[in-house]
Design an enzyme around this catalytic site. Structure first.
Site, PDB file in Angstrom:
ATOM      1  N   ASP A   1      -1.199   3.483  12.984  1.00 23.11           N
ATOM      2  CA  ASP A   1      -1.661   4.167  14.193  1.00 23.11           C
ATOM      3  C   ASP A   1      -2.641   5.307  13.887  1.00 23.11           C
ATOM      4  O   ASP A   1      -3.586   5.543  14.650  1.00 23.11           O
ATOM      5  CB  ASP A   1      -0.463   4.722  14.980  1.00 23.11           C
ATOM      6  CG  ASP A   1       0.646   3.690  15.149  1.00 23.11           C
ATOM      7  OD1 ASP A   1       0.539   2.578  14.601  1.00 23.11           O
ATOM      8  OD2 ASP A   1       1.634   4.006  15.822  1.00 23.11           O
ATOM      9  N   GLU A   2      -2.384   6.008  12.785  1.00 24.88           N
ATOM     10  CA  GLU A   2      -3.232   7.159  12.453  1.00 24.88           C
ATOM     11  C   GLU A   2      -4.632   6.752  12.016  1.00 24.88           C
ATOM     12  O   GLU A   2      -5.523   7.590  11.894  1.00 24.88           O
ATOM     13  CB  GLU A   2      -2.550   8.053  11.394  1.00 24.88           C
ATOM     14  CG  GLU A   2      -2.037   7.362  10.135  1.00 24.88           C
ATOM     15  CD  GLU A   2      -0.644   6.717  10.289  1.00 24.88           C
ATOM     16  OE1 GLU A   2      -0.356   6.142  11.340  1.00 24.88           O
ATOM     17  OE2 GLU A   2       0.126   6.795   9.323  1.00 24.88           O
TER      18      GLU A   2
ATOM     19  N   SER B   1       4.338   2.222  16.492  1.00 24.67           N
ATOM     20  CA  SER B   1       5.459   2.995  17.016  1.00 24.67           C
ATOM     21  C   SER B   1       5.003   4.120  17.939  1.00 24.67           C
ATOM     22  O   SER B   1       5.679   4.448  18.907  1.00 24.67           O
ATOM     23  CB  SER B   1       6.261   3.584  15.853  1.00 24.67           C
ATOM     24  OG  SER B   1       5.480   4.533  15.151  1.00 24.67           O
TER      25      SER B   1
ATOM     26  N   SER C   1      -0.344  -4.248   9.234  1.00 24.16           N
ATOM     27  CA  SER C   1       0.182  -2.891   9.013  1.00 24.16           C
ATOM     28  C   SER C   1      -0.076  -2.464   7.575  1.00 24.16           C
ATOM     29  O   SER C   1       0.858  -2.306   6.773  1.00 24.16           O
ATOM     30  CB  SER C   1       1.678  -2.843   9.323  1.00 24.16           C
ATOM     31  OG  SER C   1       1.905  -2.918  10.699  1.00 24.16           O
TER      32      SER C   1
ATOM     33  N   TYR D   1       3.070 -11.068  10.532  1.00 22.97           N
ATOM     34  CA  TYR D   1       3.268  -9.618  10.465  1.00 22.97           C
ATOM     35  C   TYR D   1       3.108  -9.195   9.002  1.00 22.97           C
ATOM     36  O   TYR D   1       4.007  -9.386   8.187  1.00 22.97           O
ATOM     37  CB  TYR D   1       4.668  -9.311  11.003  1.00 22.97           C
ATOM     38  CG  TYR D   1       5.075  -7.851  11.025  1.00 22.97           C
ATOM     39  CD1 TYR D   1       4.218  -6.813  10.682  1.00 22.97           C
ATOM     40  CD2 TYR D   1       6.362  -7.496  11.426  1.00 22.97           C
ATOM     41  CE1 TYR D   1       4.617  -5.493  10.717  1.00 22.97           C
ATOM     42  CE2 TYR D   1       6.775  -6.173  11.467  1.00 22.97           C
ATOM     43  CZ  TYR D   1       5.900  -5.182  11.106  1.00 22.97           C
ATOM     44  OH  TYR D   1       6.305  -3.865  11.128  1.00 22.97           O
TER      45      TYR D   1
ATOM     46  N   LYS E   1      -0.622  -9.124  12.783  1.00 19.55           N
ATOM     47  CA  LYS E   1      -0.327  -7.704  12.972  1.00 19.55           C
ATOM     48  C   LYS E   1      -0.468  -7.111  11.583  1.00 19.55           C
ATOM     49  O   LYS E   1       0.346  -7.383  10.702  1.00 19.55           O
ATOM     50  CB  LYS E   1       1.081  -7.551  13.514  1.00 19.55           C
ATOM     51  CG  LYS E   1       1.628  -6.167  13.462  1.00 19.55           C
ATOM     52  CD  LYS E   1       2.908  -6.153  14.264  1.00 19.55           C
ATOM     53  CE  LYS E   1       3.881  -5.075  13.884  1.00 19.55           C
ATOM     54  NZ  LYS E   1       3.396  -3.925  13.193  1.00 19.55           N
TER      55      LYS E   1
ATOM     56  N   THR F   1       9.829  -3.408  12.640  1.00 25.32           N
ATOM     57  CA  THR F   1      10.259  -2.313  11.757  1.00 25.32           C
ATOM     58  C   THR F   1      10.859  -1.179  12.578  1.00 25.32           C
ATOM     59  O   THR F   1      11.992  -0.733  12.321  1.00 25.32           O
ATOM     60  CB  THR F   1       9.041  -1.785  10.973  1.00 25.32           C
ATOM     61  OG1 THR F   1       8.423  -2.874  10.314  1.00 25.32           O
ATOM     62  CG2 THR F   1       9.442  -0.716   9.984  1.00 25.32           C
ATOM     63  N   THR F   2      10.112  -0.729  13.575  1.00 19.55           N
ATOM     64  CA  THR F   2      10.557   0.381  14.425  1.00 19.55           C
ATOM     65  C   THR F   2      11.852   0.006  15.146  1.00 19.55           C
ATOM     66  O   THR F   2      12.705   0.856  15.389  1.00 19.55           O
ATOM     67  CB  THR F   2       9.443   0.723  15.437  1.00 19.55           C
ATOM     68  OG1 THR F   2       8.238   0.949  14.702  1.00 19.55           O
ATOM     69  CG2 THR F   2       9.774   1.941  16.259  1.00 19.55           C
TER      70      THR F   2
ATOM     71  N   GLY G   1      -2.008  -1.992  12.649  1.00 21.06           N
ATOM     72  CA  GLY G   1      -0.659  -1.402  12.730  1.00 21.06           C
ATOM     73  C   GLY G   1      -0.470  -0.074  12.028  1.00 21.06           C
ATOM     74  O   GLY G   1       0.672   0.329  11.797  1.00 21.06           O
TER      75      GLY G   1
HETATM   76  C1  LIG Z   1       5.597   1.462   8.476  1.00 23.09           C
HETATM   77  C2  LIG Z   1       5.657   1.561   9.961  1.00 23.09           C
HETATM   78  O1  LIG Z   1       6.697   1.829  10.503  1.00 23.09           O
HETATM   79  N1  LIG Z   1       4.531   1.342  10.602  1.00 23.09           N
HETATM   80  C3  LIG Z   1       4.453   1.388  12.061  1.00 23.09           C
HETATM   81  C4  LIG Z   1       3.388   2.370  12.490  1.00 23.09           C
HETATM   82  O2  LIG Z   1       3.308   2.383  13.888  1.00 23.09           O
HETATM   83  C5  LIG Z   1       3.750   3.766  11.986  1.00 23.09           C
HETATM   84  O3  LIG Z   1       4.992   4.164  12.516  1.00 23.09           O
HETATM   85  C6  LIG Z   1       2.704   4.788  12.404  1.00 23.09           C
HETATM   86  O4  LIG Z   1       1.437   4.364  11.975  1.00 23.09           O
HETATM   87  C7  LIG Z   1       3.039   6.147  11.784  1.00 23.09           C
HETATM   88  O5  LIG Z   1       2.867   6.098  10.393  1.00 23.09           O
HETATM   89  C8  LIG Z   1       4.142   0.020  12.607  1.00 23.09           C
HETATM   90  O6  LIG Z   1       3.115  -0.607  11.887  1.00 23.09           O
HETATM   91  C9  LIG Z   1       5.394  -0.816  12.532  1.00 23.09           C
HETATM   92  C10 LIG Z   1       5.490  -1.745  13.617  1.00 23.09           C
HETATM   93  O7  LIG Z   1       4.547  -2.042  14.290  1.00 23.09           O
HETATM   94  C11 LIG Z   1       6.798  -2.311  13.906  1.00 23.09           C
HETATM   95  O8  LIG Z   1       7.703  -1.553  14.145  1.00 23.09           O
HETATM   96  O9  LIG Z   1       6.942  -3.512  13.914  1.00 23.09           O
END
Ligand SMILES: CC(=O)N[C@@H]([C@@H](O)[C@H](O)[C@H](O)CO)[C@@H](O)CC(=O)C(=O)O
EC number: 4.1.3.3
Length: 303
Positions: free
Chosen positions: A199-200, A216, A174, A142, A172, A50-51, A197
């Site tokens: 992070d918060e 991310s 999320s 994922y 993974k 996604t990122t 997945g």
């Molecule tokens: C919806 C989304 O982008 N979720 C992120 C999180 O890392 C997210 O950016 C973070 O928790 C902040 O909300 C990841 O789960 C996505 C991820 O791992 C990826 O980019 O594949």
């Protein structure tokens, strides 16, 4: 780079660097690898997710990025996982085969999300075809229902999956459904890697038994999150909470300004000094106002 080590700890969901005119910018990947390893203590990457705007890239671009991450990560990174999910099964299979040929340490796939699988069996059938193109490396599912809209419970999906997909290695996850996540851990902790997945919420997932995390923020808050993992392992919950609150303070601040992949690119640019460039349409670049405020917030973070 098939890694003998089981995937654990932090994995950075990599950003795809782009030039100002919107082409992928492979020239900074080597620098990006060094930054993650040296400055953030992060040695695992999840590419084209996604990122990484994976679903906004062409198949050719995804292959070039996979090759570059594997090449530049050689002898530096422990795991390079390539996300190969796509709406079209032939495309996902082609990417899976290519990732294996480049020497990636694993592949991952999302559920197709235009024509969606409506039950576990059709989702498993799709994933099985993708995984079978890379029979020598691990496959990770994922799960990201807020974006795919595919809400098949992972607890249900994992039941009997190894018989269907012999290379299945983990998930993974999320999503914020910690009940589903906890059931996955309870039933499969020994067999599968369960990576969280969101992070918060990572500390809550660690309490549930997560094997590690993909996200991310580990691009630019990897060091602090590694310290959180260490504190948690030493059962110093108060210290672990302070690190989690630090990530939370930053994210809660930027969420109010509007936060997504475009803003992540901007944050990584000012934190690492590596130009990540603009996102690809329909995403729009972060505003100057966002960048100034997010930078000030980042600099004010203390644990
Ligand atoms: C919806 C989304 O982008 N979720 C992120 C999180 O890392 C997210 O950016 C973070 O928790 C902040 O909300 C990841 O789960 C996505 C991820 O791992 C990826 O980019 O594949």
């Amino acid at each position: 780079m098939a890694s003998p080590k089981r995937l654990q700890g932090l994995t950075a969901a990599t950003i795809t660097p782009m030039t100002p005119d919107g082409e992928i910018n492979l020239s900074v990947i080597g620098q990006y690898v060094d930054y993650l390893v040296k400055e953030q203590d992060v040695k695992n990457v999840f590419v084209n997710g996604t990122t990484g705007e994976g679903l906004a890239l062409s198949t050719q671009e995804r292959k070039q990025l996979a090759e570059e991450w594997v090449t530049k990560g050689k002898n530096k990174l422990d795991h390079v996982i390539i996300h190969v999910g796509a709406l079209s099964l032939p495309e996902a299979k082609e990417l899976a085969k290519h990732a294996a040929a480049t020497g990636a340490s694993g592949i991952a796939g999302i559920a197709p999300f235009f024509f969606k699988p409506t039950n576990k069996d059709t989702l498993v059938a799709f994933l099985r075809e993708v995984a079978s193109e890379a029979p020598g490396i691990p496959f990770y599912y994922y799960h990201i229902p807020p974006l795919t809209g595919v809400k098949i419970r992972v607890e249900e999906l994992l039941d009997g999956i190894k018989e269907q997909i012999p290379t299945f290695q983990g998930v993974k996850f999320s999503d914020t459904d910690l009940l589903d996540f906890a059931q996955c851990v309870k039933n499969n902790k020994e067999q599968f890697v369960l990576l969280y997945g969101v992070d918060e919420h990572l500390l809550s997932a660690l309490a549930m038994g997560a094997s590690g995390a993909v996200g991310s923020t580990y691009n630019y808050l990897g060091k602090k999150n590694n310290l959180m993992l260490e504190a948690f392992a030493k059962q110093d919950l108060a210290l672990a909470q302070r690190y989690q609150f630090c990530t939370g303070e930053f994210l809660s601040f930027v969420f109010k300004l509007g936060f997504g992949v475009a803003q992540t690119k901007a944050v990584m640019t000012f934190t690492s000094g590596i130009p990540m460039g603009p996102p690809r349409l329909p995403l729009l670049s972060a505003s100057v106002d966002f960048i100034e405020k997010a930078k000030a917030k980042m600099e004010s973070l203390i644990v």
